[in-house]
Design a protein around this motif. Sequence first.
Motif, PDB file in Angstrom:
ATOM      1  N   LYS A 103       0.870  -1.364   0.136  1.00 48.32           N
ATOM      2  CA  LYS A 103       0.060  -0.095   0.072  1.00 48.32           C
ATOM      3  C   LYS A 103       0.930   1.142  -0.019  1.00 48.32           C
ATOM      4  CE  LYS A 103      -3.753  -0.596   2.604  1.00 48.32           C
ATOM      5  NZ  LYS A 103      -4.750  -0.750   3.739  1.00 48.32           N
ATOM      6  N   ALA A 104       1.829   1.505   0.851  1.00 45.75           N
ATOM      7  CA  ALA A 104       2.931   2.341   0.888  1.00 45.75           C
ATOM      8  C   ALA A 104       3.672   2.498  -0.498  1.00 45.75           C
ATOM      9  CB  ALA A 104       4.050   2.070   1.960  1.00 45.75           C
ATOM     10  N   GLY A 105       3.910   1.392  -1.110  1.00 43.64           N
ATOM     11  CA  GLY A 105       4.947   1.507  -2.449  1.00 43.64           C
ATOM     12  C   GLY A 105       3.834   1.965  -3.503  1.00 43.64           C
ATOM     13  N   ALA A 106       2.287   1.818  -3.513  1.00 44.55           N
ATOM     14  CA  ALA A 106       1.557   2.036  -4.291  1.00 44.55           C
ATOM     15  C   ALA A 106       1.180   3.906  -4.430  1.00 44.55           C
ATOM     16  CB  ALA A 106       0.133   1.365  -4.330  1.00 44.55           C
ATOM     17  N   ALA A 107       1.311   4.179  -3.010  1.00 47.00           N
ATOM     18  CA  ALA A 107       0.981   5.448  -2.564  1.00 47.00           C
ATOM     19  C   ALA A 107       2.198   6.236  -3.019  1.00 47.00           C
ATOM     20  CB  ALA A 107       0.514   5.776  -1.249  1.00 47.00           C
ATOM     21  N   ALA A 108       3.407   5.857  -3.018  1.00 47.62           N
ATOM     22  CA  ALA A 108       4.499   6.833  -3.300  1.00 47.62           C
ATOM     23  C   ALA A 108       4.679   7.137  -4.957  1.00 47.62           C
ATOM     24  CB  ALA A 108       5.967   5.824  -2.979  1.00 47.62           C
TER      25      ALA A 108
END
Length: 108
Positions: A103-108
């Motif tokens: 999720k954090a990778g997709a938001a970045a």
Amino acid sequence: MPRGDKSAYTDKQKRQAQHIEESYEERGASPEEAQKRAWATVNKETGGGKKSGAGRGQPVDRSAARKGGRLGGAASAARTPEQRSASAKKAAATRKRNAEAKKAGAAA
């Protein structure tokens, strides 16, 4: 056709034998023994090489694969309920951590 000639086998049978052979080697069998076992397994499942002619097809016998799958659960069954529970909790935490990282990778 000399004994051991694999030209009568389909490409799919050859691939199956290769995968089965690799599996046996991973479990400690010598390369020669792994190859023998792999082709014996393919022969058991498919009835040997390809055969021409109408009505010559036979259903594939997956009994060897089913046996391997059933035996795989023996290790889990040998553990105590506490060990299985701890393993399940660890797996759940790993899945949660991976989901958050994704999720954090997709938001970045």
